[in-house]
Design an enzyme around this catalytic site. Structure first.
Site, PDB file in Angstrom:
ATOM      1  CE1 TYR A   1      -3.467  -2.597   0.170  1.00 20.27           C
ATOM      2  CE2 TYR A   1      -2.888  -2.989   2.473  1.00 20.27           C
ATOM      3  CZ  TYR A   1      -3.608  -3.330   1.333  1.00 20.27           C
ATOM      4  OH  TYR A   1      -4.458  -4.404   1.364  1.00 20.27           O
TER       5      TYR A   1
ATOM      6  CG  HIS B   1      -5.197   0.526   1.871  1.00 19.44           C
ATOM      7  ND1 HIS B   1      -4.932   0.855   3.173  1.00 19.44           N
ATOM      8  CD2 HIS B   1      -5.745  -0.709   1.899  1.00 19.44           C
ATOM      9  CE1 HIS B   1      -5.292  -0.130   3.969  1.00 19.44           C
ATOM     10  NE2 HIS B   1      -5.801  -1.095   3.225  1.00 19.44           N
TER      11      HIS B   1
ATOM     12  NE  ARG C   1     -13.363  -3.603  -1.309  1.00 24.59           N
ATOM     13  CZ  ARG C   1     -12.501  -3.705  -0.315  1.00 24.59           C
ATOM     14  NH1 ARG C   1     -12.236  -2.664   0.468  1.00 24.59           N
ATOM     15  NH2 ARG C   1     -11.912  -4.859  -0.069  1.00 24.59           N
TER      16      ARG C   1
ATOM     17  CG  HIS D   1     -12.428  -5.603   4.009  1.00 19.27           C
ATOM     18  ND1 HIS D   1     -12.015  -5.400   5.308  1.00 19.27           N
ATOM     19  CD2 HIS D   1     -11.326  -5.452   3.239  1.00 19.27           C
ATOM     20  CE1 HIS D   1     -10.732  -5.138   5.330  1.00 19.27           C
ATOM     21  NE2 HIS D   1     -10.280  -5.161   4.088  1.00 19.27           N
TER      22      HIS D   1
END
Length: 398
Positions: A156, A206, A277, A306
Site C-alpha cells: 500500500y 487504500h 465493500r 471486505h
C-alpha cells in the site's frame, strides 16, 4: 423459548493475526452460535465491550429475536456506530443467525432465501517488489483458475521511500504519493500488456491519495479497463466521488473503513460508486449487511465485501453465504487461510478454480476448537503499517 445463557469473546491468533470470535451459548444443551467480531488492531477493546457490556444486557433474552436484539445492542449504550461497539454487536448478531440456522436445520444461505449461484467468484492479491514478481504472481493465480486479480506494486502506497525523509524524522511507514501512482500505473499497464484482456484487473489505493490526486489517478487508469478501483478516497473525503464520476468511467469500489450508514447511503443513492465493500463486522454484522445489499440492489450497485486476513473464518463464511443469495453480488475478496487456521477452525470455506464454496451444514458451517484457540494467544503489538507518513514525516491516512 430458547434463551441466551452466556456471551463470550474468544481471542486467538493463528497465523499471527489477532481474531475475535463471539460464542453465544443457549438454554438448550450444546446449542450455540459463533460470530466474527474481528477488529484486529483493537481486539482487547472489542472483547471488553462484548463481555462487560453486551453480555449482561443479553443473558436471558430470546435468541430468535435477532432484529430486536440488533436494535437494542446498537442503542443501549446511547453512543453508536463506532468500530469497537459495531464489531462487538456483529459477533453476537452473526452468532444468533448461526443458532437460527441450526434450529431450523438449514444452512444460512437457505435461511436467507436460497442460492442464486453455487459459489462466489473471488479476487486474489498479487504484489511484489518488481514487475516480474508481480507478473509471476498474477500468472500463478490464473493457473489456479482465478479470473480477477488485484495488482499492487510494493504494498500500500507503493515502494517505501525512507531514503528521502528529513534528518530526525520519526519512524513510520513512509510513502511518496506521486511515486506510488506512477509505479502503480506502470504495474497495471505491464500486466494488461503481458497477460492480456481476458483477466479482470483491480487495484487498491487504500485511501493513500489526497482528493485531487485521487481524481487524477482515476482518470489515468481508465484506459486499462479495471474491474474496479478500490478505496480511492478516505471516508472523510467521500464528497469527492462526485468529482471522480464527472471526469471518468473507471468503476469504483468503496467502504472498507465505513462504520456509519451516513457514509454509504449517499454513495449508493447517488450512484457515485459501482461496488460496496464494507467489513461486515465493522457495520454491526449480517443483519445490517443484508439491508445494505438490498439497498444497493435498487441502485445498480454490486457487493464486494471486505475479505482480508483479519477476518475470521466465521466472517468469511458469512460473506459467502450473503454472496450466494444476493442478486447484486459482484465479487468476493479472498486472501486465503494460513495453515494454522485449520488447527483452530473447522468447516472452512474452500476456494476451487476461482470460486469459494461454503459448507451446507446448518448455520454458517464454521466451528472453533477452544483448546486449540488458546494455544494461539493474542499477540500484543503496536502496528507500524498504520503509522503511514509522507516523505516530510507528516502523518497520513493508512
Amino acid at each position: 423459548m430458547i434463551t441466551i445463557r452466556s456471551v463470550r469473546a474468544i481471542v486467538t491468533a493463528p497465523g499471527a493475526i489477532n481474531l475475535v470470535v463471539v460464542k453465544v451459548e443457549t438454554s438448550e444443551p450444546d446449542l450455540y452460535g459463533l460470530g466474527c467480531a474481528t477488529f484486529t488492531q483493537r481486539y482487547a477493546a472489542v472483547k471488553a465491550a462484548v463481555e462487560e457490556h453486551l453480555a449482561p444486557l443479553l443473558v436471558g433474552r430470546d435468541v430468535g429475536r435477532i432484529e430486536e436484539l440488533q436494535q437494542l445492542m446498537m442503542v443501549h449504550g446511547y453512543w453508536r456506530n463506532g468500530p469497537v461497539l459495531n464489531n462487538a454487536i456483529s459477533g453476537v448478531d452473526q452468532a444468533l443467525w448461526d443458532i437460527k440456522g441450526k434450529v431450523a436445520a438449514m444452512p444460512l444461505y437457505d435461511l436467507l432465501g436460497g442460492k442464486m449461484r453455487e459459489a462466489a467468484a473471488v479476487y486474489r492479491h498479487a504484489d511484489g517488489p518488481s514487475l516480474t514478481a508481480v507478473e509471476d504472481r498474477v500468472r500463478a493465480f490464473i493457473d489456479d483458475g482465478v479470473r480477477h486479480v488485484r495488482v499492487q506494486f510494493g504494498g500500500y502506497g507503493g515502494v517505501a521511500c525512507e531514503g528521502v525523509v528529513p534528518v530526525g524524522a520519526l519512524p513510520g511507514s513512509y510513502y511518496h504519493p506521486r511515486r506510488y501512482t506512477r509505479d502503480a500505473l506502470r504495474a497495471l499497464e505491464h500486466i494488461r500488456t503481458t497477460v492480456g484482456d481476458d483477466i479482470e484487473l483491480l487495484h487498491d489505493v487504500h485511501e493513500r491519495l489526497r482528493p485531487a490526486e485521487a481524481v487524477e489517478f482515476a482518470k489515468e487508469v481508465e484506459p486499462l479497463r479495471l474491474y474496479f478501483l478500490e478505496d480511492l478516497l478516505a471516508p472523510e473525503d467521500i464528497d469527492w466521488f462526485e468529482n471522480v464520476r464527472s471526469v471518468c468511467a473507471t468503476p469504483l469500489a468503496m467502504g472498507e473503513l465505513f462504520c456509519h450508514p451516513r457514509e454509504w447511503i449517499p454513495l449508493i443513492a447517488n450512484r457515485r460508486i459501482d461496488f460496496i465493500r464494507m467489513h461486515i463486522s465493522m457495520i454491526g454484522g449480517l443483519t445490517p449487511a443484508r439491508k445494505v445489499a438490498a439497498c444497493a440492489e435498487q441502485f445498480g450497485v454490486r457487493t464486494a465485501w471486505h475479505g482480508p486476513g483479519d477476518v475470521s473464518p466465521v466472517g468469511h463464511a458469512i460473506n459467502v453465504h450473503l454472496d450466494l443469495v444476493s442478486p447484486n453480488f459482484g465479487i468476493q475478496e479472498w486472501s486465503g487461510f494460513a495453515p494454522e487456521i485449520s488447527d483452530v477452525f473447522s468447516g472452512l470455506p474452500e476456494v476451487r478454480r476461482g470460486y469459494v464454496y461454503v459448507s451446507d451444514t446448518p448455520g454458517h458451517g464454521v466451528d472453533i476448537d477452544e483448546a486449540a484457540a488458546a494455544s494461539y494467544p493474542p499477540i500484543p503489538r503496536v502496528d507500524t503499517w498504520t503509522q503511514a507518513r509522507l516523505p516530510d514525516g507528516s502523518i497520513s491516512r493508512p
